[in-house]
Design a protein around this motif. Structure first.
Motif, PDB file in Angstrom:
ATOM      1  N   UNK A  88       0.745  -0.978   0.011  1.00 16.79           N
ATOM      2  CA  UNK A  88       0.032  -0.038  -0.068  1.00 16.79           C
ATOM      3  C   UNK A  88       0.699   1.098  -0.086  1.00 16.79           C
ATOM      4  N   UNK A  89       0.128   2.384   0.376  1.00 15.03           N
ATOM      5  CA  UNK A  89       1.039   3.741   0.612  1.00 15.03           C
ATOM      6  C   UNK A  89       1.029   4.315   1.992  1.00 15.03           C
ATOM      7  N   UNK A  90      -0.234   4.846   2.244  1.00 17.46           N
ATOM      8  CA  UNK A  90      -0.258   5.557   3.533  1.00 17.46           C
ATOM      9  C   UNK A  90      -1.637   5.138   4.331  1.00 17.46           C
ATOM     10  N   UNK A  91      -2.044   3.655   4.136  1.00 16.83           N
ATOM     11  CA  UNK A  91      -3.437   3.402   4.640  1.00 16.83           C
ATOM     12  C   UNK A  91      -3.296   3.413   6.190  1.00 16.83           C
ATOM     13  N   UNK A  92      -4.412   3.516   6.732  1.00 18.62           N
ATOM     14  CA  UNK A  92      -4.260   3.775   7.922  1.00 18.62           C
ATOM     15  C   UNK A  92      -5.437   2.592   8.941  1.00 18.62           C
ATOM     16  N   UNK A  93      -5.976   1.619   7.988  1.00 15.59           N
ATOM     17  CA  UNK A  93      -6.810   0.507   8.252  1.00 15.59           C
ATOM     18  C   UNK A  93      -7.116  -0.551   7.139  1.00 15.59           C
ATOM     19  N   UNK A  94      -7.857  -1.568   7.615  1.00 16.65           N
ATOM     20  CA  UNK A  94      -8.185  -2.637   6.723  1.00 16.65           C
ATOM     21  C   UNK A  94      -9.549  -3.243   7.063  1.00 16.65           C
ATOM     22  N   UNK A  95     -10.223  -3.750   5.870  1.00 20.10           N
ATOM     23  CA  UNK A  95     -11.278  -4.488   6.113  1.00 20.10           C
ATOM     24  C   UNK A  95     -11.320  -5.602   5.291  1.00 20.10           C
ATOM     25  N   UNK A  96     -12.012  -6.585   5.800  1.00 19.26           N
ATOM     26  CA  UNK A  96     -12.435  -7.951   5.299  1.00 19.26           C
ATOM     27  C   UNK A  96     -13.648  -8.059   4.647  1.00 19.26           C
ATOM     28  N   UNK A  97     -13.680  -8.423   3.606  1.00 20.92           N
ATOM     29  CA  UNK A  97     -15.082  -8.919   2.992  1.00 20.92           C
ATOM     30  C   UNK A  97     -15.101 -10.509   2.978  1.00 20.92           C
ATOM     31  N   UNK A  98     -16.358 -10.765   3.185  1.00 23.14           N
ATOM     32  CA  UNK A  98     -16.496 -12.431   3.025  1.00 23.14           C
ATOM     33  C   UNK A  98     -17.583 -12.530   1.707  1.00 23.14           C
ATOM     34  N   UNK A 100     -19.171 -15.871  -0.220  1.00 19.91           N
ATOM     35  CA  UNK A 100     -19.243 -17.334  -0.294  1.00 19.91           C
ATOM     36  C   UNK A 100     -18.154 -17.972   0.457  1.00 19.91           C
ATOM     37  N   UNK A 101     -17.124 -18.678  -0.342  1.00 19.25           N
ATOM     38  CA  UNK A 101     -15.964 -19.255   0.800  1.00 19.25           C
ATOM     39  C   UNK A 101     -14.764 -18.414   0.397  1.00 19.25           C
ATOM     40  N   UNK A 102     -14.847 -17.124  -0.022  1.00 17.85           N
ATOM     41  CA  UNK A 102     -13.537 -16.415  -0.228  1.00 17.85           C
ATOM     42  C   UNK A 102     -13.313 -15.333   0.895  1.00 17.85           C
ATOM     43  N   UNK A 103     -12.265 -14.955   1.564  1.00 11.83           N
ATOM     44  CA  UNK A 103     -12.036 -13.901   2.480  1.00 11.83           C
ATOM     45  C   UNK A 103     -11.249 -13.042   1.706  1.00 11.83           C
ATOM     46  N   UNK A 104     -11.464 -11.875   1.461  1.00 10.24           N
ATOM     47  CA  UNK A 104     -10.571 -10.690   0.664  1.00 10.24           C
ATOM     48  C   UNK A 104     -10.536  -9.548   1.683  1.00 10.24           C
ATOM     49  N   UNK A 105      -9.168  -9.310   2.135  1.00 10.72           N
ATOM     50  CA  UNK A 105      -8.627  -8.273   2.724  1.00 10.72           C
ATOM     51  C   UNK A 105      -8.150  -7.041   1.859  1.00 10.72           C
ATOM     52  N   UNK A 106      -8.535  -6.044   2.176  1.00  9.31           N
ATOM     53  CA  UNK A 106      -8.288  -4.673   1.658  1.00  9.31           C
ATOM     54  C   UNK A 106      -7.785  -3.491   2.503  1.00  9.31           C
ATOM     55  N   UNK A 107      -6.927  -2.736   2.118  1.00 10.60           N
ATOM     56  CA  UNK A 107      -6.309  -1.600   2.862  1.00 10.60           C
ATOM     57  C   UNK A 107      -7.418  -0.507   2.777  1.00 10.60           C
ATOM     58  N   UNK A 108      -7.497   0.273   3.749  1.00 13.23           N
ATOM     59  CA  UNK A 108      -8.394   1.463   3.835  1.00 13.23           C
ATOM     60  C   UNK A 108      -7.490   2.569   4.141  1.00 13.23           C
ATOM     61  N   UNK A 109      -7.897   3.822   3.712  1.00 14.60           N
ATOM     62  CA  UNK A 109      -7.685   5.140   4.205  1.00 14.60           C
ATOM     63  C   UNK A 109      -6.301   5.757   3.620  1.00 14.60           C
ATOM     64  N   UNK A 110      -5.880   6.647   3.787  1.00  9.74           N
ATOM     65  CA  UNK A 110      -4.625   7.118   2.970  1.00  9.74           C
ATOM     66  C   UNK A 110      -4.818   7.610   1.523  1.00  9.74           C
ATOM     67  N   UNK A 111      -6.082   8.141   1.453  1.00  9.79           N
ATOM     68  CA  UNK A 111      -6.526   8.580  -0.027  1.00  9.79           C
ATOM     69  C   UNK A 111      -5.759   9.817  -0.213  1.00  9.79           C
ATOM     70  N   UNK A 112      -5.500  10.031  -1.507  1.00  9.26           N
ATOM     71  CA  UNK A 112      -4.775  11.194  -2.031  1.00  9.26           C
ATOM     72  C   UNK A 112      -3.405  11.733  -1.602  1.00  9.26           C
TER      73      UNK A 112
END
Length: 141
Positions: A88-98, A100-112
């Motif tokens: 990532x870059x300057x993100x300050x958090x993350x979220x997990x999406x569920x 079916x049978x897939x867990x997908x992590x994504x960084x959040x924050x640090x826009x612009x």
């Protein structure tokens, strides 16, 4: 059919983040040094989780104690724990999406924010044990 109903429920609840499903337990910036080759995600408390931890122990980070503490997270009996490393870059958090049978992590924050060099982040999530199949797919891999 049960997983379709769970997936629909998760979409209505906010793509897996609602209803106490997924909880961010640790978020650690690893820095910009290249990481050793190895797993990008794993379930903690499993052989893959142990390999994941060994890979991060070989990494050149200045916060090894924080990394070790994050990877030592032990969920309660009704939850499972999953760790992900993501660029990532300057993100300050993350979220997990569920889904079916897939867990997908994504960084959040640090826009612009413009980054000349990618930073890496370690995230650890816990998830209700009953909401997952025995062997979910983890993304990113």
């Amino acid at each position: 059919m049960r997983w379709i109903a769970v997936c629909l429920l998760l979409v209505l609840a906010g793509c897996g983040a609602g209803a106490g499903q997924a909880r961010l337990e640790a978020f650690v910036e690893l820095g910009s040094a290249p990481l050793p080759a190895g797993p990008k995600s794993a379930e903690l408390g499993t052989p893959d989780g142990q390999e994941f931890q060994r890979t991060l122990e070989r990494a050149k980070t200045s916060n090894r104690d924080e990394v070790r503490a994050a990877l030592s997270f032990a969920p309660t009996a009704d939850r499972r724990a999953f760790a992900f490393v993501m660029p990532g870059c300057a993100e300050d958090g993350a979220e997990l999406t569920i889904a079916r049978d897939t867990l997908t992590a994504k960084l959040t924050g640090g826009e612009n924010v413009n980054c000349a060099t990618a930073n890496y982040f370690l995230t650890v999530f816990s998830v209700d044990r009953d909401s997952l199949p025995a062997a979910p797919t983890l993304m990113p891999r």
